[in-house]
Design an enzyme around this catalytic site. Structure first.
Site, PDB file in Angstrom:
ATOM      1  N   HIS A  90       0.838  -1.208   0.000  1.00 29.09           N
ATOM      2  CA  HIS A  90       0.000   0.000   0.000  1.00 29.09           C
ATOM      3  C   HIS A  90       0.869   1.252   0.000  1.00 29.09           C
ATOM      4  CE1 HIS A  90      -3.909  -2.022   0.551  1.00 29.09           C
ATOM      5  NE2 HIS A  90      -3.212  -2.915   1.234  1.00 29.09           N
ATOM      6  N   ASN A 144     -10.088  -3.224   2.278  1.00 33.23           N
ATOM      7  CA  ASN A 144      -9.861  -3.048   0.842  1.00 33.23           C
ATOM      8  C   ASN A 144     -11.178  -2.803   0.124  1.00 33.23           C
ATOM      9  OD1 ASN A 144      -7.054  -3.537   1.011  1.00 33.23           O
ATOM     10  ND2 ASN A 144      -7.353  -5.744   0.848  1.00 33.23           N
TER      11      ASN A 144
END
Length: 452
Positions: free
Chosen positions: A54, A127
């Site tokens: 990320h 997510n």
């Protein structure tokens, strides 16, 4: 007349502070020049250690307001009263990325939310897809390696991913999400968010319920097909970040509704799958979405580094009334996130302003999970008892409209035909196990690509 302070001409006058300390005008620079040393060392160290995953991200700030009291289900104080407001920070991100990864590349997008409650910081770290490739954190490094560039060439190598998927039948369900149009986003303002893992809510009477988190974009969902995503990646690789920033800068609030699914833990005995398996979703007919509140993002960060990039999210940032379940993936995530933050931000990462919480932090103030629950059994290393790797993948495929099915088939075939023969046969076998027609269509489309 005094000497010209800018004998070379131009608009900028000479500034003494812009010159190194030297022996005479043309002599060597002195090591004793502390100003030079500090400027250069500050420059060298100003770029911190990037997140292991990320890496590319962007953020926004706002508030969360409850619709109703959730006292029947949880002791969490910030959810006790209707209309109660809590400050929030959200970081959107691309799971496998560097700072130059196009926002519209096929990817898993992170949706991490921090609630700054009076009792401490609470994070939902999820997510934009409700499931994941694996259900045990032991395989997480392998998963990220499969999605990353080749260690030999540092170039994208789809073969690595398909070889990995051939070893990962439980990832078939995730494949039907990531390789549909959901995998190529138009805007984070128009994407859903999921906690993915199963959490636990505990009320004042001690009753426990399994919980799944859902963020619903009130502006609706929007996605791109593969061709549109490629075109936009070439035109503006930061399209989603720019879209979010510009909307907030223009005074347009970005809103999401938080809903939860609730399940009695006793249901695990009768379900055909394990409800703690993060490769599975729960039926919304059997476990309907219950609205909890609305999050309104209305502020861009003024300093991205200190307000967003230094945020140290963790699913183990809990408040009283919210606990971790025995979800294997969640259990692994619950401690490694803090180790990652120490490496990236230093041992005092909780003292950084964006991570501070009301009343300060100490180990004694941490909320642990499962207090009072009896636990017994042999120590083993084993898969779950009800893996059922393909049923929900087939259900997901059949739930798609005809055009979404067509693009899912094409997206998979456009890469799978380049994989090794053994990987092709394994993956096609998984797809056929999910739905015979699904596997046949992908195989036929692969033959078309091979003949081009």
């Amino acid at each position: 007349m005094p000497p010209d302070p800018n004998p070379g001409g131009g608009c900028a006058p000479a500034v003494p502070g812009n010159h190194s300390q030297t022996v005479g005008d043309d002599g060597p620079v002195l090591v004793q020049d502390g100003i030079l040393h500090e400027r250069l060392e500050t420059f060298v160290h100003q770029k911190g250690i990037e997140r292991a995953v990320h890496t590319k991200g962007y953020g926004a700030l706002g508030t969360f307001q409850t619709y109703q009291s959730m006292r029947e289900y949880t002791k969490a104080a910030f959810l006790q009263g209707a209309g109660r407001r809590t400050k929030v920070l959200v970081r959107f991100s691309l799971a496998v990325s560097n700072r130059g990864t196009p926002d519209t590349a096929r990817n898993v997008h992170g949706f991490a939310t921090r609630f700054y409650t009076d009792e401490g910081n609470f994070d939902i770290v999820g997510n934009h897809i409700p499931v994941f490739f694996i259900r045990d954190a032991m395989r997480f490094p392998e998963t990220i390696a499969a999605l990353s560039p080749s260690p030999q060439s540092n170039l994208a190598d789809p073969g690595r991913f398909w070889d990995y998927l051939a070893r990962t039948p439980e990832g078939t369900h995730m494949l039907t999400w990531l390789y549909s149009d959901v995998g190529t986003l138009a805007s984070v303002r128009h994407m859903r968010g999921f906690g993915i893992n199963t959490f636990v809510w505990v009320n004042a009477e001690g009753r426990r319920r399994y919980i799944k988190y859902h963020w619903i974009p009130l502006a609706g969902e929007e996605y791109l097909d593969r061709q549109q995503a490629g075109e936009l990646a070439a035109k503006d690789p930061d399209a989603a970040a720019r879209d979010l920033y510009d909307a907030l800068a223009n005074g347009e609030a970005v809103e999401y509704e938080l809903c939860v699914q609730m399940m009695d833990p006793c249901d695990a005995q009768t379900l055909p799958f394990d409800p703690l398996d993060d490769t599975k979703v729960w039926s919304e007919e059997s476990y309907p979405l219950i609205p909890v509140g609305k999050m309104t993002l209305d502020q861009n960060p003024e300093d991205y580094k200190t307000q967003v990039e230094q945020a140290a999210f963790s699913p183990a940032n809990l408040v009283e009334g919210i606990e971790l379940s025995a979800d294997k993936m969640l259990q692994g995530r619950s401690f490694i996130y803090w180790d990652a933050q120490r490496r990236r931000l230093g041992p005092d990462f909780r003292g950084i302003p964006v991570n501070r919480q009301q009343g300060g932090w100490s180990p004694q103030k941490m909320v642990t999970s499962g207090q009072g629950l009896p636990v017994a059994g042999e120590l083993v290393r084993a898969d779950i008892q009800k893996p059922d790797d393909f049923t929900q993948a087939g259900e997901r495929y059949r739930s798609l409209s005809a055009d979404w099915q067509e693009r899912l088939v094409d997206n998979i075939a456009s890469e799978l035909y380049l994989a090794s023969q053994s990987a092709q046969e394994c993956v096609l076998g998984y797809l056929s196990a999910a739905d015979a027609g699904f596997g046949e269509r992908v195989r036929a489309r692969m033959e078309e690509y091979k003949q081009k």
